[in-house]
Design a protein around this motif. Structure first.
Motif, short mmCIF file in Angstrom:
data_model
loop_
_atom_site.label_atom_id
_atom_site.label_comp_id
_atom_site.label_asym_id
_atom_site.label_seq_id
_atom_site.Cartn_x
_atom_site.Cartn_y
_atom_site.Cartn_z
N PHE A 132 37.36 33.72 -84.06
CA PHE A 132 36.78 32.55 -84.70
C PHE A 132 36.28 31.65 -83.59
O PHE A 132 37.01 31.37 -82.63
N ALA A 133 35.03 31.21 -83.70
CA ALA A 133 34.39 30.50 -82.60
C ALA A 133 33.96 29.09 -83.02
O ALA A 133 33.40 28.91 -84.09
N TRP A 134 34.26 28.12 -82.15
CA TRP A 134 33.74 26.76 -82.30
C TRP A 134 32.64 26.60 -81.26
O TRP A 134 32.78 27.00 -80.10
N ARG A 135 31.52 26.00 -81.67
CA ARG A 135 30.33 25.98 -80.82
C ARG A 135 29.77 24.57 -80.69
O ARG A 135 30.02 23.70 -81.53
N GLU A 136 28.93 24.41 -79.64
CA GLU A 136 28.19 23.16 -79.49
C GLU A 136 27.19 23.04 -80.63
O GLU A 136 26.42 23.97 -80.87
N PRO A 137 27.17 21.92 -81.36
CA PRO A 137 26.24 21.79 -82.49
C PRO A 137 24.78 21.99 -82.09
O PRO A 137 24.00 22.58 -82.84
N ALA A 138 24.40 21.51 -80.90
CA ALA A 138 23.01 21.62 -80.47
C ALA A 138 22.71 22.95 -79.78
O ALA A 138 21.54 23.27 -79.55
N ASP A 139 23.74 23.72 -79.45
CA ASP A 139 23.55 24.99 -78.75
C ASP A 139 24.61 25.98 -79.24
O ASP A 139 25.68 26.09 -78.65
N PRO A 140 24.31 26.73 -80.32
CA PRO A 140 25.32 27.64 -80.89
C PRO A 140 25.77 28.74 -79.93
O PRO A 140 26.82 29.34 -80.14
N ALA A 141 24.99 29.01 -78.88
CA ALA A 141 25.40 30.04 -77.94
C ALA A 141 26.52 29.57 -77.01
O ALA A 141 27.16 30.38 -76.35
N ARG A 142 26.76 28.26 -76.98
CA ARG A 142 27.77 27.71 -76.08
C ARG A 142 29.07 27.49 -76.83
O ARG A 142 29.12 26.72 -77.79
N LEU A 143 30.13 28.15 -76.39
CA LEU A 143 31.43 28.05 -77.05
C LEU A 143 32.19 26.83 -76.55
O LEU A 143 32.20 26.54 -75.35
N THR A 144 32.82 26.14 -77.49
CA THR A 144 33.72 25.04 -77.11
C THR A 144 35.18 25.42 -77.31
O THR A 144 36.06 24.82 -76.68
N ALA A 145 35.44 26.40 -78.17
CA ALA A 145 36.81 26.89 -78.38
C ALA A 145 36.74 28.23 -79.10
O ALA A 145 35.78 28.52 -79.82
N VAL A 146 37.76 29.06 -78.88
CA VAL A 146 37.86 30.37 -79.53
C VAL A 146 39.29 30.57 -79.98
O VAL A 146 40.24 30.31 -79.23
#
Length: 420
Positions: A143-157
């Motif tokens: 399950f991946a949490w991402r930067e709202p403006a950049d979905p390719a950048r993960l903020t948490a997993v």
């Protein structure tokens, strides 16, 4: 749809159970279809259901093309010290690849990614073995949490998996690592790496979507219809081999058998004959429809029949490459995504080696190199690489890597040694 951050008063494993039901259902459906479960519902009594898994063949074929000639090169500055650091880092990277069997792991992961629609790698330090461990976790547990403006950048997993009878969940952010056992928090420490050790990537991107698209949906309906057409034709051929006796003006049918030497006694005004299901070119209509379905499957799957060895015209050279252009374009689309994936994974490996073994990686960066998608003339490749080097467009190292030489500097050292 992006996730909300975990709620502090609800155990993380319980929150994960409420997420991504649609994505998980899609994974299950795609996997079932790849494994050959094409028919839906209960069939009629006596119905024949044949399954010809062309969808699986296409997925396997495209994946085989994808990884041809793949290699990661490490580059730095042009100084002698920079070149030496890059060479040492590249050799360390090769040792990690060999220790983890990445050639086989990458093929299996790419195949899984093409089926499900998403793939992932995890790069971690194995303290007991004193080496980098690269694995491919099941995306059904990620399950991946991402930067709202950049979905390719993960903020948490969050990574959910089972160890024996116990369910474990790991939570990774750039600052924190948590380990959950069941619904209990077992450990919470600062992130020992300084980065999230996962690369999660789509098979093919869909606009405005964080998760990817499988290779299977475009060919599912055509493959189901092909199965139905084959099943119907098979039934017709079987009935034609065991013909149906048609009796007109007869009230009973005792002792009527279709066999060599059989004699039928019927009333004077009655009529008896065998039903010919093949008359009027019936089989030709079936086979023409099946050929049309073949074309639909190969067109939608972007995998021409030539890629499977069907080349009745004996095409070669440019003509053959034009025939295979659809699969080449599909592979190129995937490679644009994978370039960032494998460069990011190699960067993680180098960062862990720098942190735990002291490898010098300052100023170095991994660069992904791909081989030609379609069969190429080796001598022509060498001529083109030589011309590009002489024109100052690419370096000798890049040319050697393009030609499939894993360690260009070591190869040049061998050349100098042989030259005396």
């Amino acid at each position: 749809m992006p996730y909300q951050l975990p709620l502090p008063d609800v155990p993380l494993p319980l929150q994960l159970r409420q997420l991504d039901h649609e994505r998980m259902g899609r994974y299950r459906d795609n996997l079932a279809f790849y494994q050959g479960r094409h028919w839906t519902g209960r069939g009629r009594r006596g119905e024949r259901r044949l399954t010809f898994n062309y969808a699986r063949a296409i997925v396997d074929k495209v994946t085989g093309y994808l990884l041809a000639g793949a290699a990661v090169q490490v580059v730095g500055d042009d100084s002698p010290a920079g070149i030496e650091r890059a060479r040492a880092a590249e050799q360390a990277l090769r040792r990690v690849e060999a220790a983890n069997g990445l050639s086989q792991l990458d093929f299996e992961t790419e195949l899984d990614c093409a089926i499900l629609g998403d793939g992932a790698y995890r790069v971690a330090w194995d303290a007991a073995a004193g080496e980098v461990r690269v694995t491919a976790p099941d995306v059904q547990g990620l399950f991946a949490w991402r930067e709202p403006a950049d979905p390719a950048r993960l903020t948490a997993v969050a990574h959910r998996y089972r160890a024996g009878d116990e369910e474990l969940v790991e939570w990774w952010s750039a600052e924190t690592f948590e380990l959950w056992r069941g619904s209990e928090l077992a450990d919470r420490v600062p992130n020992p790496y300084g980065f999230i050790p996962y690369v999660i990537f789509p098979n093919l991107r869909e606009p405005k979507e964080a998760w990817g698209a499988s290779d299977l949906p475009p060919v599912m309906e055509a493959n189901r219809e092909l199965n139905r057409a084959f099943s119907q034709l098979s039934q017709v051929l079987e009935l034609s081999g065991n013909p149906i006796a048609v009796l007109e003006g007869v009230t009973g049918s005792e002792d009527i058998t279709v066999e060599p030497g059989a004699i039928w006694e019927v009333p004077e005004d009655a009529r008896a004959y065998l039903l010919d299901l093949l008359q009027g070119g019936g089989v030709a209509l079936h086979t023409a429809y099946i050929d049309l379905l073949y074309r639909v499957i190969h067109d939608l799957g972007e995998s021409p029949r030539t890629a499977f060895g069907h080349n009745p015209q004996g095409l070669s050279g440019v003509a053959l490459n034009m025939e295979l252009d659809p699969i080449a374009r599909k592979v190129e689309r995937k490679r644009r995504i994978r370039t960032a994936v494998y460069e990011r994974r190699a960067w993680m490996v180098l960062q862990l080696l720098a942190r735990f073994t002291g490898l010098e990686v300052e100023g170095l960066r991994p660069v992904m190199q791909w081989g030609p998608v379609l069969p190429a003339d080796r001598s022509r490749q060498v001529q083109d690489a030589r011309a590009l080097v002489e024109a100052g467009i690419i370096s000798r190292r890049t040319a050697a890597a393009t030609l499939g030489i894993d360690d260009p500097e070591l190869e040049r050292a061998f050349v100098r040694e042989e030259a005396g």
